[in-house]
Design a protein around this motif. Structure first.
Motif, PDB file in Angstrom:
ATOM      1  N   GLU A   1     -10.095   3.652  -4.099  1.00 48.96           N
ATOM      2  CA  GLU A   1      -9.293   2.591  -3.507  1.00 48.96           C
ATOM      3  C   GLU A   1      -7.869   3.076  -3.254  1.00 48.96           C
ATOM      4  OE1 GLU A   1     -10.454  -0.389  -2.642  1.00 48.96           O
ATOM      5  OE2 GLU A   1     -12.460   0.179  -3.334  1.00 48.96           O
TER       6      GLU A   1
ATOM      7  N   GLN B   1       0.860  -1.189   0.000  1.00 47.21           N
ATOM      8  CA  GLN B   1       0.000   0.000   0.000  1.00 47.21           C
ATOM      9  C   GLN B   1       0.891   1.232   0.000  1.00 47.21           C
ATOM     10  OE1 GLN B   1      -3.499  -0.058   2.649  1.00 47.21           O
ATOM     11  NE2 GLN B   1      -2.781   1.902   3.422  1.00 47.21           N
TER      12      GLN B   1
ATOM     13  N   GLU C   1      -4.465   6.117   4.494  1.00 50.87           N
ATOM     14  CA  GLU C   1      -5.703   6.782   4.094  1.00 50.87           C
ATOM     15  C   GLU C   1      -5.864   8.164   4.726  1.00 50.87           C
ATOM     16  OE1 GLU C   1     -10.443   5.596   3.715  1.00 50.87           O
ATOM     17  OE2 GLU C   1      -9.137   4.540   5.117  1.00 50.87           O
TER      18      GLU C   1
ATOM     19  N   SER D   1      -9.292   6.802  -8.267  1.00 56.56           N
ATOM     20  CA  SER D   1     -10.165   5.805  -7.655  1.00 56.56           C
ATOM     21  C   SER D   1     -10.221   6.066  -6.156  1.00 56.56           C
ATOM     22  CB  SER D   1      -9.630   4.404  -7.922  1.00 56.56           C
ATOM     23  OG  SER D   1     -10.323   3.442  -7.135  1.00 56.56           O
TER      24      SER D   1
END
Length: 229
Positions: A147, A122, A126, A145
Motif C-alpha cells: 500500500e 499520500q 506509485e 507493505s
C-alpha cells in the motif's frame, strides 16, 4: 582296459567392471529463463549404460534430467552393466538454477502537493516493477507493505521501497526518497494583505465589499463584515 567313464570340468568366467571414463557433472551458472534447462553434463562409460534420476524418489532413465523453476536439485546416477560387466553403484550431486533478477521499471517519486491537514496525504507517487511486487515503508523501523504510505502530519519523511521477488525472481535492493510537507496555509492566509494595503485598496475585502471597522495589526477588520463568509 577298464572303462573309467567321463569326467566333467566347469569353468567360471567372472564379469569385469564397467569403466566410468567421465563422470556426469552439474551444469554451472544456470539462471531461470522460463524454459526447461538440462541440469547435467553427460558422463561417458565403457561397457555399460549411465542412468539418471532427479530426486530420491525419481525413476532411473537413460535421459539427462532437466528442470524449469529456480531452486536446488539433487541428481542421482548409476552405471548399469550387462552379462559381461558389473555396473557401478549410485552416486549423486546437486545442481542449482538461480533466480533471475526482478526489475524496478519506475522508481517512486515524492508527492509535492501542498500539505492539507484535513486529509490523509499520500507520500509518494506509485512506482512500477517487473516480475516482483513493489513494497513501501516509512522510516527505518516501518513495516513494508504494497500500500502507498500516507500521513496526516506535516514534516520530513524518509520513504523506503524495494521490489520483492518470487520463487523465480530475486529481490531488488532497498532504496529511499525524502518527502517534505510544509505546514498548511489556507488560500486566504496566503493572499491576505496587511491592513495598510487594504486601506490603500480603498478598504475593500477580497470579494469587493466595503470593509467596516478598524484594521488590526494582522490585517483583519473588526465590525459587522468579515473577510470571508
Amino acid at each position: 582296459y577298464e572303462d573309467l567313464g567321463v569326467d566333467s570340468l566347469s569353468v567360471k568366467i567372472n564379469r569385469l567392471e564397467s569403466k566410468l571414463v567421465a563422470a556426469p557433472s552439474p551444469v554451472k551458472n544456470l539462471v531461470y529463463t522460463g524454459q526447461e534447462q538440462d541440469l547435467v553434463v553427460a558422463g561417458r562409460v565403457e561397457h555399460g549404460k549411465i542412468l539418471y534420476k532427479l530426486g530420491k524418489n525419481g525413476q532411473y532413465m537413460n535421459v539427462l534430467p532437466a528442470a524449469t523453476d529456480a531452486g536446488e536439485y539433487t541428481v542421482y546416477y548409476q552405471v548399469k552393466g550387462d552379462e559381461n560387466y558389473y555396473g557401478i553403484g549410485e552416486k549423486s550431486f546437486t545442481v542449482e538454477i538461480k533466480k533471475a533478477p526482478a526489475k524496478l521499471l519506475v522508481a517512486p517519486t515524492p508527492n509535492k502537493e501542498l500539505y492539507d491537514p484535513d486529509r490523509e496525504m499520500q507520500l509518494v507517487w506509485e512506482g512500477k516493477a517487473e516480475n516482483g511486487t513493489l513494497l513501501y515503508k516509512v522510516g527505518v523501523n516501518g513495516t513494508y507493505s504494497s500500500e502507498l504510505p500516507t500521513v496526516r502530519k506535516s514534516g520530513e519523511y524518509k520513504v523506503f521501497y524495494k521490489v520483492k521477488g518470487n520463487k523465480n525472481y530475486s529481490d531488488v535492493e532497498e532504496a529511499y526518497v525524502i518527502v517534505r510537507f510544509n505546514e498548511y496555509k489556507s488560500a486566504l492566509a496566503r493572499t491576505r494583505l496587511p491592513a495598510e494595503q487594504y486601506k490603500m485598496a480603498r478598504d475593500f475585502d477580497l470579494k469587493g465589499r466595503k470593509l467596516q471597522g478598524k484594521p488590526t495589526a494582522r490585517g483583519a477588520y473588526c465590525g459587522r463584515m468579515k473577510l470571508a463568509e
